[in-house]
Design a protein around this motif. Structure first.
Motif, PDB file in Angstrom:
ATOM      1  N   GLN A 295      32.983  44.931  41.619  1.00 38.95           N
ATOM      2  CA  GLN A 295      33.716  45.943  40.856  1.00 38.95           C
ATOM      3  C   GLN A 295      34.868  45.294  40.087  1.00 38.95           C
ATOM      4  OE1 GLN A 295      32.916  49.309  40.862  1.00 38.95           O
ATOM      5  NE2 GLN A 295      34.453  49.591  39.288  1.00 38.95           N
ATOM      6  N   GLY A 296      35.099  45.714  38.867  1.00 35.29           N
ATOM      7  CA  GLY A 296      36.218  45.205  38.078  1.00 35.29           C
ATOM      8  C   GLY A 296      35.834  45.008  36.631  1.00 35.29           C
ATOM      9  N   ARG A 297      36.718  44.360  35.877  1.00 34.94           N
ATOM     10  CA  ARG A 297      36.479  44.102  34.457  1.00 34.94           C
ATOM     11  C   ARG A 297      35.532  42.930  34.287  1.00 34.94           C
ATOM     12  NH1 ARG A 297      42.140  43.033  32.400  1.00 34.94           N
ATOM     13  NH2 ARG A 297      40.956  41.733  30.989  1.00 34.94           N
ATOM     14  N   GLU A 298      34.696  43.024  33.274  1.00 29.80           N
ATOM     15  CA  GLU A 298      33.823  41.907  32.924  1.00 29.80           C
ATOM     16  C   GLU A 298      34.596  40.980  31.996  1.00 29.80           C
ATOM     17  OE1 GLU A 298      29.729  40.934  30.474  1.00 29.80           O
ATOM     18  OE2 GLU A 298      30.085  42.968  31.148  1.00 29.80           O
ATOM     19  N   LEU A 299      34.554  39.702  32.287  1.00 28.64           N
ATOM     20  CA  LEU A 299      35.245  38.716  31.474  1.00 28.64           C
ATOM     21  C   LEU A 299      34.275  37.630  31.041  1.00 28.64           C
ATOM     22  CD1 LEU A 299      38.384  38.204  33.727  1.00 28.64           C
ATOM     23  CD2 LEU A 299      38.241  39.593  31.678  1.00 28.64           C
ATOM     24  N   ALA A 300      34.443  37.138  29.841  1.00 32.19           N
ATOM     25  CA  ALA A 300      33.732  35.941  29.382  1.00 32.19           C
ATOM     26  C   ALA A 300      34.734  34.802  29.507  1.00 32.19           C
ATOM     27  CB  ALA A 300      33.273  36.102  27.938  1.00 32.19           C
ATOM     28  N   VAL A 301      34.351  33.771  30.221  1.00 33.76           N
ATOM     29  CA  VAL A 301      35.263  32.674  30.502  1.00 33.76           C
ATOM     30  C   VAL A 301      34.655  31.369  29.989  1.00 33.76           C
ATOM     31  CG1 VAL A 301      36.470  31.394  32.312  1.00 33.76           C
ATOM     32  CG2 VAL A 301      36.097  33.858  32.560  1.00 33.76           C
TER      33      VAL A 301
END
Length: 186
Positions: free
Chosen positions: A174-180
């Motif tokens: 659960q949480g925000r999707e990030l592109a890293v």
């Protein structure tokens, strides 16, 4: 001013290439916007007319797995490309290989498996909800959330059949999707 080539996937839902065009135009740069499907036919034109190329390809020949081939073609013609080389792009687009390398570097990733058969049951330790994602796609294409094991099995069979590639099945976090972005090297 610069002359910049922009390679993109014409039907991409993100419309990022158009934003790049607007930005370059507002700064007084010339641009040449090309669909990635035309790259082989327009390579000589790119080499002659552009100082550098921004490769914003999402798919090539209809597949995310072949996206890095566009960059390989550009590199093989000595064209200056903004960003990572073709090898790095290929690795980043291989979700299972990227997951393995991240884990080897001590970076935590969600528990998961690479599924290749719809008949093999998911392991008991892979607790739903699960995220199912094609192993070789870009921009969350084909991403599916399955809330229970039965839904995961149905979605897995559908993705395997429709996309003809392995599917990474992971525990949903659960949480925000990030592109890293990850830089490898000294």
């Amino acid at each position: 001013f610069m002359r910049v080539g922009i390679i993109h996937t014409a039907d991409s839902p993100c419309r990022c290439a158009e934003a790049i065009v607007r930005g370059l135009s507002s700064l007084g740069h010339e641009y040449l916007l090309l669909d990635s499907e035309e790259i082989e036919l327009r390579m000589a034109e790119l080499a002659l007319r552009c100082d550098l190329v921004i490769d914003h390809t999402d798919t090539y020949r209809g597949r995310g797995r072949f996206r890095s081939l566009v960059r390989s073609l550009l590199e093989s013609h000595g064209i200056a490309v903004v960003g990572s080389d073709a090898r790095a792009c290929a690795l980043a687009d291989d979700k299972a290989a990227a997951k393995t390398r991240l884990a080897a570097a001590g970076i935590p990733t969600p528990p998961g498996i690479l599924a290749v058969s719809p008949t093999e049951p998911l392991p008991d330790w892979l607790a739903p909800p699960c995220i199912l994602k094609p192993a070789f796609e870009h921009m969350s294409r084909g991403l599916v959330l399955a809330r229970d094991s039965a839904e995961a099995a149905v979605r897995l069979a559908d993705l395997l059949s429709r996309l003809a590639q392995p599917i990474l099945v992971e525990t949903f976090i659960q949480g925000r999707e990030l592109a890293v972005s990850v830089v490898d090297g000294p």
